[in-house]
Design an enzyme around this catalytic site. Sequence first.
Site, mmCIF file in Angstrom:
data_model
loop_
_atom_site.group_PDB
_atom_site.id
_atom_site.type_symbol
_atom_site.label_atom_id
_atom_site.label_comp_id
_atom_site.label_asym_id
_atom_site.label_seq_id
_atom_site.Cartn_x
_atom_site.Cartn_y
_atom_site.Cartn_z
ATOM 1 N N GLY A 302 0.800 -1.306 0.053
ATOM 2 C CA GLY A 302 -0.096 -0.008 -0.009
ATOM 3 C C GLY A 302 0.716 1.335 -0.098
ATOM 4 O O GLY A 302 2.010 0.993 0.020
ATOM 5 N N ILE A 352 -3.912 -11.273 6.490
ATOM 6 C CA ILE A 352 -3.635 -11.013 8.111
ATOM 7 C C ILE A 352 -5.163 -11.602 8.756
ATOM 8 O O ILE A 352 -5.002 -11.927 9.936
ATOM 9 C CB ILE A 352 -3.607 -9.693 8.563
ATOM 10 C CG1 ILE A 352 -5.060 -8.874 8.123
ATOM 11 C CG2 ILE A 352 -2.474 -9.161 7.699
ATOM 12 C CD1 ILE A 352 -4.900 -7.167 8.492
ATOM 13 N N SER A 416 -3.352 4.002 12.404
ATOM 14 C CA SER A 416 -4.585 4.387 12.671
ATOM 15 C C SER A 416 -4.818 5.816 11.635
ATOM 16 O O SER A 416 -3.922 6.031 10.867
ATOM 17 C CB SER A 416 -4.900 4.674 14.037
ATOM 18 O OG SER A 416 -6.388 4.828 14.006
ATOM 19 N N LYS A 419 -9.782 9.529 11.242
ATOM 20 C CA LYS A 419 -11.169 9.169 11.082
ATOM 21 C C LYS A 419 -11.381 8.284 12.316
ATOM 22 O O LYS A 419 -12.750 8.110 12.368
ATOM 23 C CB LYS A 419 -11.434 8.511 9.843
ATOM 24 C CG LYS A 419 -11.308 9.332 8.369
ATOM 25 C CD LYS A 419 -11.543 8.627 7.177
ATOM 26 C CE LYS A 419 -11.567 9.499 6.016
ATOM 27 N NZ LYS A 419 -10.297 10.280 5.984
ATOM 28 N N LYS A 431 -11.321 1.392 13.084
ATOM 29 C CA LYS A 431 -10.113 1.935 13.315
ATOM 30 C C LYS A 431 -9.852 2.220 15.088
ATOM 31 O O LYS A 431 -9.153 1.860 15.539
ATOM 32 C CB LYS A 431 -9.738 2.990 12.496
ATOM 33 C CG LYS A 431 -9.278 2.649 11.216
ATOM 34 C CD LYS A 431 -8.633 1.704 10.724
ATOM 35 C CE LYS A 431 -6.967 2.046 10.594
ATOM 36 N NZ LYS A 431 -6.153 1.092 10.235
ATOM 37 N N THR A 481 -17.532 16.531 -2.764
ATOM 38 C CA THR A 481 -18.602 16.523 -2.132
ATOM 39 C C THR A 481 -19.273 17.702 -1.514
ATOM 40 O O THR A 481 -20.447 17.519 -1.042
ATOM 41 C CB THR A 481 -18.198 15.220 -0.847
ATOM 42 O OG1 THR A 481 -17.286 15.731 -0.101
ATOM 43 C CG2 THR A 481 -17.751 14.011 -1.624
#
Length: 651
Positions: A302, A352, A416, A419, A431, A481
Amino acid sequence: MIKNYFTYFSHKFASKWLVLGIDLLLVLSAFFIAYVIRFNFTLNFDLDQFLIQLPVLFIVSTLSFFIVGSFKSVIRHTGFTDVMNLFKSISLTSLILVALVLINRNTGSFPGFTIPLSIIVMYTLISFVVLSASRLLFKMSYQYCKSIYMSSKNILIYGAGDSGIVTYNALVNNDKTIFKVLAFIDDNSRKNGKSINGVPILSKDKITKTYIETHAIKEIIIASQAVDSSHLIKLLDSLIDLDIKITKVPPIEKWINGELSTSQIKQFQIEDLLGREPIKIDNPNLLNEFSGETVIVTGAAGSIGSELVKQLAYFDVRKLILVDQAESALYDVQQELKQNSKVDFVAIVADIRDGLRIDNIFQEHKPTMVFHAAAYKHVPLMEKSPYEAIKINVYGTKLLADTASRYNVKKFVFVSTDKAVNPTSVMGATKRMSEMYISCLQKESKTKFITTRFGNVLGSNGSVIPLFKKQIEKGGPLTLTHKDITRYFMTIPEAAQLVLEAGTMGKGGEIFIFDMGESVKIYDLAVNMIKLSGLRFPEDIDIKITGLRPGEKLYEELLANGENTLSTYHKKILISNTRELDYDTVKAEIEELCITNRFQNNNIVLKMKNLIPEYKSNNSDYERFDKKVQIYKKAKALTQNDNTNKTYMNL
């Protein structure tokens, strides 16, 4: 046809032997001219003696040219170094000739051979001028033909330092396009009014719309690495209505073989305009922290995980274990490490959530540190799939943390997000639950569990910057948005550096938060991206407001209700003082939630809301549960009996 011929030959280079031949012809001609001048512009000199001297000059000149190598330069790109090489060649030829004449006078080895010293002096001056002039004349002719038969572009260079000069040389020596550098821009007032290679240095105040339009400027290249981003933003604002591009020169360490080419000058990126100083880590303790360690990085393919891998590879780690379930992306990281690093590593395709597989990895490689970056992160997608969010973000983290604790790993660093603070989405709540579980586990484990919490990462997979870039490439519009939505931003390298630093300073149980400066208004970011692309807003590309997505916040937060911070030795890293948890209860409820049936989405969300009091859904179907949870909590406070629990389950 002439243009086609010129374009074809402009990519060809004259043979060095042809250049050597012309140079020898010119120095022999210069020798003849020296004789003519010496004898008052007549031919009243000993021609036989001249013809004896000529072969000697030819041999000595050839030897000098070979020793210095002046004939190997590309004539069209002749510069100061090439002229100096010519001077060295001519000087060496003259010194050898003088030495031969003096030796012959003393020894008489070659009766009748001599060259007047005055001829040698005149020859030295004339040959240097002739050789230099021939190269300059060819270069000027080439540039003139380029200006006629090739397209040109008027350029300004921001920065009149060393990088600016190198940029100038790279532009003027480009074979495909003519770059006419009309001026340098520099913030140093002492440079203003001066010039470099005849190009004036101006202050940024002189670069107005009128100046741009009058001189038909097409591009401004940012050569300086120390330009204040606020100056660039003001420059962008002042040029909003003009068809002009702003590009940048990469740092010197990224130049190919230490040299800059025009292909490396890229479009200016929005991450260069964060409006704050880049976060830099300069901690020598990092070297000691990771030296000799075997480190697992989950989510290694990632955005954050791959950068962590890249930075850890610079340390003297014993071994790197890269874990990810994305096979193709993991392969790319593997190949990059093979090419650019000598670190011992292994790439493992694994999920995982697979307990046996994770246990096998720990058993085989015996890691001493874990950086856990694997997670589902897209808010709208997770809002529709709470079960999947729980399975990866909570159960996956739980399983990994439990395994790390069982194998007595030294440190477990959990990546983390902001959010997780007062979550309004399923993703943020999962999270936060992971943070809570890690805090619970810290009470009973020798492993030091550390949480790092930060905001949006510019350029990461699925982030707003790549989305806007794609939309700009397609001609727009850019979709947003909400016009007032804001986010905290940092670059991928900054995020990885801060995670490593937090992992180094962590003693166990902390939640580290990062100072990312002021939050950025996404609407302003979108407008700046349009400008940086050389386009106009809204004439060329407009912005379309689509409405907040399910679970999306208008403003992100770094601290939850009831939290405050403690400072650390790094001014950009703070420790969050979280509320006290009932560890046994929380741990048990999270473990129970991890085995919830996949078809019980409503039940999953209800349990999450009960576990996380600050979790309030926003723009989501699950908003209807917030009132019911409050009713349940009030009922639970009044009566602790089985009927209440049944009522809760029926809500």
